[in-house]
Design a protein around this motif. Sequence first.
Motif, mmCIF file in Angstrom:
data_model
loop_
_atom_site.group_PDB
_atom_site.id
_atom_site.type_symbol
_atom_site.label_atom_id
_atom_site.label_comp_id
_atom_site.label_asym_id
_atom_site.label_seq_id
_atom_site.Cartn_x
_atom_site.Cartn_y
_atom_site.Cartn_z
ATOM 1 N N TRP A 138 0.848 -1.194 0.000
ATOM 2 C CA TRP A 138 0.000 0.000 0.000
ATOM 3 C C TRP A 138 0.883 1.242 0.000
ATOM 4 C CZ3 TRP A 138 -5.303 -1.027 0.006
ATOM 5 C CH2 TRP A 138 -5.675 -2.323 0.380
ATOM 6 N N LYS A 139 0.281 2.358 -0.341
ATOM 7 C CA LYS A 139 0.977 3.642 -0.294
ATOM 8 C C LYS A 139 0.073 4.669 0.371
ATOM 9 C CE LYS A 139 -0.572 4.878 -4.969
ATOM 10 N NZ LYS A 139 -0.159 5.291 -6.334
ATOM 11 N N GLY A 140 0.716 5.610 1.082
ATOM 12 C CA GLY A 140 -0.075 6.625 1.766
ATOM 13 C C GLY A 140 0.760 7.838 2.134
ATOM 14 N N ILE A 141 0.107 8.989 2.280
ATOM 15 C CA ILE A 141 0.752 10.233 2.695
ATOM 16 C C ILE A 141 0.922 10.219 4.214
ATOM 17 C CG2 ILE A 141 0.611 12.743 2.700
ATOM 18 C CD1 ILE A 141 0.970 11.583 -0.075
ATOM 19 N N CYS A 142 2.176 10.369 4.669
ATOM 20 C CA CYS A 142 2.480 10.300 6.100
ATOM 21 C C CYS A 142 2.359 11.673 6.750
ATOM 22 C CB CYS A 142 3.885 9.730 6.309
ATOM 23 S SG CYS A 142 4.058 8.074 5.651
ATOM 24 N N ASP A 143 2.684 11.729 8.051
ATOM 25 C CA ASP A 143 2.541 12.979 8.780
ATOM 26 C C ASP A 143 3.536 14.036 8.318
ATOM 27 O OD1 ASP A 143 4.610 11.485 9.703
ATOM 28 O OD2 ASP A 143 4.313 11.941 11.815
ATOM 29 N N ASP A 144 4.613 13.637 7.620
ATOM 30 C CA ASP A 144 5.531 14.634 7.060
ATOM 31 C C ASP A 144 5.105 15.069 5.657
ATOM 32 O OD1 ASP A 144 6.038 12.350 5.650
ATOM 33 O OD2 ASP A 144 8.200 12.285 6.062
ATOM 34 N N MET A 145 3.905 14.627 5.234
ATOM 35 C CA MET A 145 3.301 14.972 3.942
ATOM 36 C C MET A 145 4.083 14.412 2.759
ATOM 37 S SD MET A 145 0.580 16.207 4.952
ATOM 38 C CE MET A 145 -0.110 16.506 3.331
ATOM 39 N N ASN A 146 4.876 13.388 2.997
ATOM 40 C CA ASN A 146 5.555 12.671 1.920
ATOM 41 C C ASN A 146 4.920 11.305 1.747
ATOM 42 O OD1 ASN A 146 7.576 14.539 1.088
ATOM 43 N ND2 ASN A 146 8.754 14.063 2.927
ATOM 44 N N LEU A 147 5.037 10.769 0.547
ATOM 45 C CA LEU A 147 4.487 9.464 0.256
ATOM 46 C C LEU A 147 5.390 8.378 0.856
ATOM 47 C CD1 LEU A 147 2.174 8.052 -1.354
ATOM 48 C CD2 LEU A 147 3.810 7.804 -3.240
ATOM 49 N N ASP A 148 4.776 7.303 1.352
ATOM 50 C CA ASP A 148 5.529 6.189 1.904
ATOM 51 C C ASP A 148 4.846 4.893 1.494
ATOM 52 O OD1 ASP A 148 7.578 4.972 3.252
ATOM 53 O OD2 ASP A 148 7.271 6.086 5.114
ATOM 54 N N PHE A 149 5.636 3.785 1.478
ATOM 55 C CA PHE A 149 5.116 2.466 1.139
ATOM 56 C C PHE A 149 4.939 1.639 2.408
ATOM 57 C CE2 PHE A 149 7.224 2.525 -3.330
ATOM 58 C CZ PHE A 149 6.240 3.405 -3.767
ATOM 59 N N TYR A 150 3.907 0.797 2.424
ATOM 60 C CA TYR A 150 3.614 -0.054 3.568
ATOM 61 C C TYR A 150 3.350 -1.482 3.087
ATOM 62 C CZ TYR A 150 2.773 4.367 6.037
ATOM 63 O OH TYR A 150 2.899 5.621 6.582
ATOM 64 N N LEU A 151 3.739 -2.441 3.914
ATOM 65 C CA LEU A 151 3.465 -3.848 3.646
ATOM 66 C C LEU A 151 2.686 -4.415 4.821
ATOM 67 C CD1 LEU A 151 3.808 -6.454 2.011
ATOM 68 C CD2 LEU A 151 5.991 -6.819 3.186
ATOM 69 N N VAL A 152 1.480 -4.893 4.545
ATOM 70 C CA VAL A 152 0.613 -5.482 5.570
ATOM 71 C C VAL A 152 0.600 -6.992 5.368
ATOM 72 C CG1 VAL A 152 -1.702 -5.552 6.555
ATOM 73 C CG2 VAL A 152 -0.800 -3.401 5.630
ATOM 74 N N ALA A 153 0.896 -7.741 6.428
ATOM 75 C CA ALA A 153 0.981 -9.201 6.340
ATOM 76 C C ALA A 153 0.213 -9.836 7.492
ATOM 77 C CB ALA A 153 2.436 -9.661 6.361
ATOM 78 N N TYR A 154 -0.440 -10.957 7.196
ATOM 79 C CA TYR A 154 -1.119 -11.763 8.200
ATOM 80 C C TYR A 154 -0.149 -12.839 8.687
ATOM 81 C CZ TYR A 154 -5.662 -9.735 6.928
ATOM 82 O OH TYR A 154 -6.704 -8.876 6.706
ATOM 83 N N ASP A 155 -0.037 -13.010 10.001
ATOM 84 C CA ASP A 155 0.881 -14.026 10.521
ATOM 85 C C ASP A 155 0.163 -15.365 10.697
ATOM 86 O OD1 ASP A 155 -0.549 -13.911 12.962
ATOM 87 O OD2 ASP A 155 0.742 -12.297 13.686
ATOM 88 N N ASP A 156 0.915 -16.364 11.146
ATOM 89 C CA ASP A 156 0.390 -17.729 11.245
ATOM 90 C C ASP A 156 -0.560 -17.916 12.422
ATOM 91 O OD1 ASP A 156 1.901 -18.416 9.061
ATOM 92 O OD2 ASP A 156 3.620 -19.083 10.250
ATOM 93 N N ILE A 157 -0.586 -16.985 13.345
ATOM 94 C CA ILE A 157 -1.449 -17.148 14.518
ATOM 95 C C ILE A 157 -2.669 -16.228 14.450
ATOM 96 C CG2 ILE A 157 0.443 -17.898 15.986
ATOM 97 C CD1 ILE A 157 0.612 -15.094 17.129
ATOM 98 N N GLY A 158 -2.933 -15.663 13.280
ATOM 99 C CA GLY A 158 -4.143 -14.877 13.098
ATOM 100 C C GLY A 158 -3.995 -13.392 13.310
ATOM 101 N N GLY A 159 -2.785 -12.903 13.512
ATOM 102 C CA GLY A 159 -2.571 -11.477 13.711
ATOM 103 C C GLY A 159 -2.239 -10.759 12.418
ATOM 104 N N ILE A 160 -2.166 -9.425 12.506
ATOM 105 C CA ILE A 160 -1.842 -8.579 11.361
ATOM 106 C C ILE A 160 -0.760 -7.596 11.779
ATOM 107 C CG2 ILE A 160 -2.714 -6.947 9.638
ATOM 108 C CD1 ILE A 160 -5.496 -7.993 10.129
ATOM 109 N N ALA A 161 0.246 -7.418 10.934
ATOM 110 C CA ALA A 161 1.299 -6.431 11.197
ATOM 111 C C ALA A 161 1.521 -5.609 9.950
ATOM 112 C CB ALA A 161 2.599 -7.119 11.615
ATOM 113 N N CYS A 162 1.770 -4.317 10.135
ATOM 114 C CA CYS A 162 2.041 -3.391 9.035
ATOM 115 C C CYS A 162 3.420 -2.771 9.255
ATOM 116 C CB CYS A 162 0.972 -2.299 8.978
ATOM 117 S SG CYS A 162 1.326 -0.974 7.795
ATOM 118 N N ARG A 163 4.278 -2.864 8.226
ATOM 119 C CA ARG A 163 5.615 -2.282 8.288
ATOM 120 C C ARG A 163 5.833 -1.345 7.111
ATOM 121 N NH1 ARG A 163 6.378 -7.405 10.450
ATOM 122 N NH2 ARG A 163 7.733 -7.504 12.286
ATOM 123 N N ARG A 164 6.650 -0.352 7.335
ATOM 124 C CA ARG A 164 7.072 0.503 6.226
ATOM 125 C C ARG A 164 8.077 -0.250 5.360
ATOM 126 N NH1 ARG A 164 6.752 4.798 10.093
ATOM 127 N NH2 ARG A 164 5.358 6.459 9.410
#
Length: 467
Positions: free
Chosen positions: A309-335
């Motif tokens: 995914w991509k989104g405008i951050c608090d510094d008003m610049n564009l950034d990329f994000y990767l959202v992944a589901y883990d093996d135990i049913g959770g979700i984590a989002c990293r830049r």
Amino acid sequence: MTNLNDSNLKTNSISFSDFPEDVQLCILSFLTPSEIATFACTSKRFVSLCRSDNKLWFSLCDRRWGSKTQIKKWGNGKVTFKQLYKTLIEYEDLIGFWRRSGHDNNAGFSRPPPLVFFEWGPSFVNGSRVSPSKTGTYRVLKAPFLWLSIMPSGSPVSFLDPECKFELSSDFVKSAELGLLENELVPVNVSFMGKIYMVVEENLSFVYSNLNSPEGRKIGFRRNSSLGNLKGEDYGVVESGSSGSLPDRFTSEIYQYFANRTSPVGERALRRQRRREKERQGRRKWEPEHFVKIVNCSPSPSKPLQGLWKGICDDMNLDFYLVAYDDIGGIACRRVGDSFQPFSNYSPVFWTPNTTFIEPPFSSEEEYLYDSHIHLRPVAAALSIQGQPPWIENEVVSRILYINSSYDLVIPDLAGASANPQRVEGRIWQYKNGTFGFGFLRNNYIIDLKHIAQDGCILDTMKTCSV
């Protein structure tokens, strides 16, 4: 009655050999090479059909990749389709997004962004480094840097452009094949370890050679075998005309060697060759780069938030994000950021162990929480340039998910979290169009995320020769 039915079945039965050849080829084109090899052993009549390069192996290539690339242009149209099939089935695993892994040891070159995208070209596969623009818009920079193709001899060939100076086009491919860019490009080997890990390292055994033949001088590539192996596929000299047997080619090379030593023209060619080799040796070696494939780069019905995914951050610049589901049913989002930044490898932007959404109707508290947050979006001037209105209404929220700020959970001293556990809580607001935004209770803004790619193409692409 039973005997009559058996007789009718025998009378009306049709064998594979009764079909026309074009129907047979169409049926065989659905098989794998190992299945075709097994089928060829069933009858001597089918051996020639299974060995037909311009018929069966062309059909195999055309069915699988005909809509993605121009298979007749690979290797200048001189490579066999059976060899092309073996090459393309390996290149097929490249298509999609990859992320650079480990540290960048190529000092002296501009530091590349970590995200890489591979796609089909007319007669090659090209890899582009992908990075967010710094203009405060949703534009994505795409800089080609890696080219993979096949030589007319059937040998795979790959080049890397460290500074992303060249556009990967047919003219570029022709120039690379003719050795005209030898001082600008780095010949590399692309080695696969399974389907989700690869290493790109400089191929020091590739040398450029001037071949003086009766048909005329032609620049090509020659792969030197460190073990002295003289098999045809390892010898790999690009020649014009028909290729002779191995003793003929070996004798021809010996003849060219002594001709270069004795003739004035050969001496000049030999000096040029030595000068080029000296220049290459003086150039700093390109250190290997390691990449891991991003397998789940798009949402699915069961995992609606996963992907790039991509989104405008608090510094008003564009950034990329990767959202992944883990093996135990959770979700984590990293830049998807530079691995040199502190904690960028393991500390996610948000995390949740519970993937259960809150469905409408929402409580008044949840509605106020959403309405009180400000959406971070590109400035109105940038939007009006792209022909869009300078105002955007808030998206309609379809459901809500609770999240946590992992910086407060993993490294509280860095984030400066307070004692109030509610300060680390946040929300994901999924919109009816499939995208979503997230924010935290301690902040008053929402980062709305949009797709980077759709249907195999990067959205809002802005090509550049330098990243």
